[in-house]
Design a protein around this motif. Structure first.
Motif, PDB file in Angstrom:
ATOM      1  N   GLY A   1       0.800  -1.236   0.000  1.00 32.37           N
ATOM      2  CA  GLY A   1       0.000   0.000   0.000  1.00 32.37           C
ATOM      3  C   GLY A   1       0.826   1.277   0.000  1.00 32.37           C
ATOM      4  O   GLY A   1       0.312   2.350   0.327  1.00 32.37           O
ATOM      5  N   VAL A   2       2.110   1.186  -0.389  1.00 31.77           N
ATOM      6  CA  VAL A   2       2.938   2.407  -0.392  1.00 31.77           C
ATOM      7  C   VAL A   2       2.493   3.345  -1.518  1.00 31.77           C
ATOM      8  O   VAL A   2       2.395   4.564  -1.332  1.00 31.77           O
ATOM      9  CB  VAL A   2       4.448   2.074  -0.525  1.00 31.77           C
ATOM     10  CG1 VAL A   2       5.282   3.339  -0.351  1.00 31.77           C
ATOM     11  CG2 VAL A   2       4.869   1.027   0.479  1.00 31.77           C
ATOM     12  N   THR A   3       2.185   2.768  -2.686  1.00 30.12           N
ATOM     13  CA  THR A   3       1.736   3.613  -3.801  1.00 30.12           C
ATOM     14  C   THR A   3       0.389   4.255  -3.455  1.00 30.12           C
ATOM     15  O   THR A   3       0.126   5.406  -3.823  1.00 30.12           O
ATOM     16  CB  THR A   3       1.639   2.795  -5.105  1.00 30.12           C
ATOM     17  OG1 THR A   3       2.836   2.041  -5.247  1.00 30.12           O
ATOM     18  CG2 THR A   3       1.466   3.696  -6.309  1.00 30.12           C
ATOM     19  N   ALA A   4      -0.454   3.505  -2.737  1.00 25.70           N
ATOM     20  CA  ALA A   4      -1.739   4.071  -2.307  1.00 25.70           C
ATOM     21  C   ALA A   4      -1.500   5.269  -1.380  1.00 25.70           C
ATOM     22  O   ALA A   4      -2.126   6.327  -1.529  1.00 25.70           O
ATOM     23  CB  ALA A   4      -2.567   3.003  -1.602  1.00 25.70           C
ATOM     24  N   ALA A   5      -0.565   5.115  -0.440  1.00 26.31           N
ATOM     25  CA  ALA A   5      -0.264   6.217   0.487  1.00 26.31           C
ATOM     26  C   ALA A   5       0.300   7.420  -0.276  1.00 26.31           C
ATOM     27  O   ALA A   5      -0.051   8.581   0.002  1.00 26.31           O
ATOM     28  CB  ALA A   5       0.731   5.745   1.545  1.00 26.31           C
ATOM     29  N   PHE A   6       1.152   7.128  -1.246  1.00 26.89           N
ATOM     30  CA  PHE A   6       1.762   8.180  -2.082  1.00 26.89           C
ATOM     31  C   PHE A   6       0.658   8.958  -2.824  1.00 26.89           C
ATOM     32  O   PHE A   6       0.663  10.190  -2.864  1.00 26.89           O
ATOM     33  CB  PHE A   6       2.706   7.467  -3.053  1.00 26.89           C
ATOM     34  CG  PHE A   6       3.356   8.314  -4.103  1.00 26.89           C
ATOM     35  CD1 PHE A   6       4.341   9.229  -3.770  1.00 26.89           C
ATOM     36  CD2 PHE A   6       3.017   8.159  -5.442  1.00 26.89           C
ATOM     37  CE1 PHE A   6       4.971   9.985  -4.752  1.00 26.89           C
ATOM     38  CE2 PHE A   6       3.636   8.904  -6.426  1.00 26.89           C
ATOM     39  CZ  PHE A   6       4.614   9.826  -6.076  1.00 26.89           C
TER      40      PHE A   6
END
Ligand code: SAM
Length: 314
Positions: free
Chosen positions: A196-201
């Protein structure tokens, strides 16, 4: 720059198809989140580009030749440019990025490691026309890695490349990293990592927008949505409303107004176009570059090109 950015955001968020330009991903938190994305197994572009550059350092240096000034467009943490210093031996390094604090800290660190290179950090929006009158006579190498070129829509990419070719004044070129078309599963996974790092980004863009224009987006009302649009050959990233929400935006006249979103409505936050080698090289030629050299990886996931600016662009 702040007022222009505010105006741009107010217009794009109030449009029939609301959008936030990908440049608004990058405040200090967004820049750090991007660095984490580059470490993810699913995000192949950074490590593949690094593999290419590390595999062909002398070929790349031979193609680039002499380098008075290395101009790093969207420099981020400056790590990729710093790996070129020993082979390209630039006298000057100019790092350009919209993420001011992050860029300045990176350049301060780098200057300590390479005291012999004259360095400067420029917090500017590179999607605006770029001019460098003070270095017109010098041999310039524009460095644009990370497949950021994919963020430009097709008509804008041509303008951007033409502007760079002209700014070389017949004396320099462009070293660029480009993401290539590949199987849809690999593409979709790269922008939908399970951690979910891209989601957070993606979601962090809303916090940056709140800070820049004083809006009141609430993160719990939005979710990350990304997919490969095959017919347009691009990854699309959006923020999707999870409920009916109203957001207060300031208006250009100074009065606040409400914008309504229904469940499922989208805010378009990024396009990332994927090219074939042939069609990207053709774009470089049309923009005013020639003597184009290309390197790729065994899977042909990514492309690195050096293109010389034509001496007498038509
Ligand atoms: C995909 S990251 C690439 C970072 C680094 N060059 C790399 O290849 O790892 C894009 C970088 O460009 C910067 N950026 C994005 N849009 C920009 C704009 N319009 N003007 C200046 N910098 C921008 C971001 O802050 C970020 O550092």
């Amino acid at each position: 720059m702040k007022n222009t950015l505010t105006e741009e955001l107010l217009i794009s968020l109030s449009a029939d198809k609301p959008s936030i330009s990908p440049k608004f991903f990058y405040d200090d938190v967004g820049s750090h989140l991007f660095d984490v994305i580059t470490l993810l197994k699913e995000y192949y572009p950074t490590r593949t580009e690094k593999w290419i550059m590390d595999s062909y350092p002398h070929e790349i240096a031979d193609a680039v030749g002499h380098c008075d000034v290395l101009l790093d467009l969207g420099a981020g943490n400056c790590a990729k440019a710093s790996r070129l210093f020993n082979t390209l031996k630039p006298k000057q390094y100019r790092a350009l990025d919209i993420s001011k604090e992050y860029l300045e800290a990176a350049v301060v660190d780098l200057q300590m490691q390479f005291p012999q290179i004259q360095m400067s950090a420029h917090a500017i929006d590179i999607s605006q026309p770029l001019v460098f009158p003070d270095i017109q006579e010098l041999h310039k190498v524009f460095f644009y890695p990370g497949s950021s070129i994919g963020n430009f829509d097709p008509e804008k990419v041509d303008q951007f490349l033409t502007n760079l070719a002209l700014e070389c004044h017949g004396n320099g070129g462009l070293l660029i990293g480009v993401d290539l078309v590949k199987d849809v599963q690999t593409l979709n996974l790269a922008y939908n990592d399970p951690l979910g790092v891209t989601a957070a980004f993606n979601l962090n863009a809303l916090l940056n927008v709140n800070r820049l224009i004083g809006s009141n987006f609430e993160l719990q009302n939005w979710e990350h949505f990304a997919f490969f649009n095959t017919s347009l050959s691009r990854i699309e990233m959006h923020l999707r409303a999870k409920a009916n929400v109203q957001v207060t935006l300031p208006s250009l006249s100074g009065k606040e107004h409400l914008v309504s979103f229904s469940t499922g409505d989208l805010i378009h936050t990024e396009n990332s176009y994927k090219y074939t080698q042939d069609n990207f090289v053709e774009k470089l030629r049309r923009a005013g570059f020639d003597d184009i050299r290309c390197w790729t990886d065994p899977n042909q996931y990514f492309l690195v090109c050096f293109a010389n600016a034509q001496k007498n662009p038509s």
